[in-house]
Every structure is written in C-alpha cells, then in structure tokens.
Design an enzyme around this catalytic site. Structure first.
Site, PDB file in Angstrom:
ATOM      1  N   GLY A 108      57.315  -2.436 -24.486  1.00  0.00           N
ATOM      2  CA  GLY A 108      57.365  -3.602 -23.603  1.00  0.00           C
ATOM      3  C   GLY A 108      56.239  -4.590 -23.882  1.00  0.00           C
ATOM      4  O   GLY A 108      56.383  -5.787 -23.642  1.00  0.00           O
ATOM      5  N   GLU A 131      60.137   3.085 -28.390  1.00  0.00           N
ATOM      6  CA  GLU A 131      61.137   3.516 -27.400  1.00  0.00           C
ATOM      7  C   GLU A 131      62.053   4.603 -27.940  1.00  0.00           C
ATOM      8  O   GLU A 131      62.394   5.555 -27.245  1.00  0.00           O
ATOM      9  CB  GLU A 131      61.989   2.321 -26.937  1.00  0.00           C
TER      10      GLU A 131
END
Ligand code: CAA
Length: 257
Positions: A108, A131
């Site tokens: 992020g 991720e």
C-alpha cells in the site's frame, strides 16, 4: 484537526505530510489513510500552499497496509467498509504532490508513492508489492498504476514475484524522478518543491490535470482535453504577465489568476 498518525507542517508555499507510526514502519492503517486524505484536501484548499510533499518518519516511507488491521477482514466486511474510496479522493488532489521515499515503500505504501505526481528516492529506498506473498494482491490501484508506468511485462513480474526493487532500478524504469544520497533527500526534495511552488500556479494545475488525463484516456481524447485547458489559460492574467515578461526580458510575477 489533531492528527494521530501523521505530522503536518507548512513553509514557503510547501505543505508537508509525514507518516508517523515509526514503531510499525508507518504501516498504513485506515485512520492514517483518512488523515493523509484530510491533510491533502486541506492543503489543496489552502491558497498559501502551492505544492504538497509526502514522506515518512523513522527508517521507512512505509511498510504497506497494516497487516494487524487487515488480517481478520472478510469479503463482505471489506465491501461494506468501502475503504478505498479514500484513495479515489486522493487521486483528485489538484496541486502537485511530491513523494520523498527512503527505506521501504512496500504494498500500500508503494501504491501511495505511485499516487504522487513525482517521486524522489534515497539511495537506500526499496519498493515492491509483497502482497502476493501474503496471498493477496494490491487493492489501492497498484496493478493499474504500475502497469501504466511500466507496461505489461515488467508489471506482471514485479506484482507476481513481490520482488524488492532498488531505488536505482526504480529510477531506471521511470518510477522515480531522481535518486539522492539519503542525507540530502529531504533537502533536495524541499528545494525542488519550493521552486515548483514559484511556477505559474494555474498552468501547473492544468498541466497536472492534463497529464493525468493522458494516463487515463486515449491519446485523441487526451489531446482534446489538453487543447481546452490550453485555451483556458489564455483567459488568465498570468498568461499575459508571463508572455509580457518574456518580451520585456524580466522575471514574471505570477498571481494565480
Ligand atoms: N503491518 C503491520 N505491522 C508491520 C507492517 C505492516 N505492513 N510492517 C512492519 N510491521 C511491524 C512489524 O510487525 C514489527 O513490529 P513488532 O516490532 O511489534 O514485531 C515492526 O513493524 C518492525 O518491523 P520488522 O521487525 O519486520 O522490521 P524488519 O526491518 O525486520 O523488516 C519489512 C521490514 C521487510 C518491511 C517487514 O516488516 C515486512 O515484510 N513487513 C510487511 C510488508 C508487507 O507485506 N506489506 C504489504 C502489506 S499488504 C498491502 O499493502 C495491501 C494493499 O495493497 C492495500
């Protein structure tokens, strides 16, 4: 407003936002993203601010979304929470946003860096989308923004392997504008931001809008949009001042009107 997860300041036309949860490497919880958005929108509306700078306190820019907060979510809770609308609004900031990245910018946080209009990195900065190693994928624009910047094949590689990308490599692929020694990153970024703040504000604003259109639209559509913004600038005082100053061989005095 009092912020818990960020620190904001303002000087010489530059609004600064520092991510400030250094104990967890500035992991982006939802509160932090909300505060970043609030501060950006506040600076966007503040006439004294021309440029926004985003950076992280401690040893990282940020290590991605807060895994502690995210790990117990499920599909329905995520859908109902609709947290990514904050990211849609971040993309609507009109003033130029410059990211200064040192240490990690992962997940992020890489997505947040990619939301910036320009990026400067310290030599020790490293980027990546880990991720996939958590069994998920980016959810705040990473697959879209990275692909638009890198093209399909490299984006696939970086996203599917989760590999760590050095500042030099990021520079080679056009992710960052410039790489600086760690100790001068902030100084150089602020110098650039202050200089950018002296450019004609309306022109800078419409250039940003037009470049983002190019990223998001077909060339033909983008060019129609660019043309309209070009025409629009010819009803500003700054266009008259800028061209008059050129002819008179003097420094222009721009007012943002
Ligand atoms: N969320 C929550 N806590 C985090 C975190 C994160 N993303 N990243 C680091 N922390 C915490 C660690 O748990 C640790 O806390 P404790 O001291 O309480 O154990 C503290 O920050 C310091 O981290 P490390 O001890 O791990 O530091 P390190 O230097 O050994 O490693 C690192 C640094 C490689 C960045 C490692 O912390 C790491 O891999 N972090 C997770 C990175 C990640 O997977 N990010 C992607 C998240 S998913 C996402 O972002 C989804 C999305 O698109 C919306």
């Amino acid at each position: 407003r009092e912020y818990q997860c960020i620190v904001v300041s303002e000087a010489e036309g530059v609004g600064s936002i520092e991510l400030n949860r250094p104990r967890v490497l500035n992991a982006l919880n939802r509160q932090m993203v909300g505060e970043i958005l609030h501060a950006m929108e506040h600076f966007d509306a503040d006439e004294g601010v021309r440029v926004i700078v985003l950076t992280g306190r401690g040893r990282a820019f940020a290590a991605g979304a807060d895994i502690d907060e995210m790990m117990h979510e499920d599909t329905v809770s995520l859908e109902m929470m609709n947290q990514f609308t904050d990211w849609d609004r971040l993309a609507c900031i009109k003033k130029p946003v410059i990211g200064a990245v040192h240490g990690f910018a992962l997940g992020g946080a890489f997505e947040l860096a990619l939301c910036c209009d320009m990026l400067f990195a310290a030599e020790t900065a490293s980027f990546g989308f880990p991720e996939v190693q958590l069994g998920i994928m980016p959810g705040a624009g990473g697959t879209q923004r990275l692909t638009k910047l890198l093209g399909k094949t490299k984006a696939m590689e970086w996203l599917m392997t989760g590999k760590r990308i050095s500042a030099q490599e990021a520079h080679k692929y056009g992710i960052v504008n410039e790489v600086f020694a760690d100790e001068v990153l902030m100084e150089e970024t602020m110098k650039f931001a202050a200089a950018l703040g002296k450019q004609a504000p309306l022109a800078v604003r419409l250039i940003k809008e037009s470049v983002l259109k190019a990223v998001d639209h077909s060339l033909y559509e983008g060019m129609q949009f660019e043309r309209k913004n070009f025409y629009l600038l010819f009803s500003s005082e700054d266009q008259k001042e800028g061209m008059a100053a050129f002819k008179e061989k003097r420094v222009p005095h721009f007012k943002g009107r």
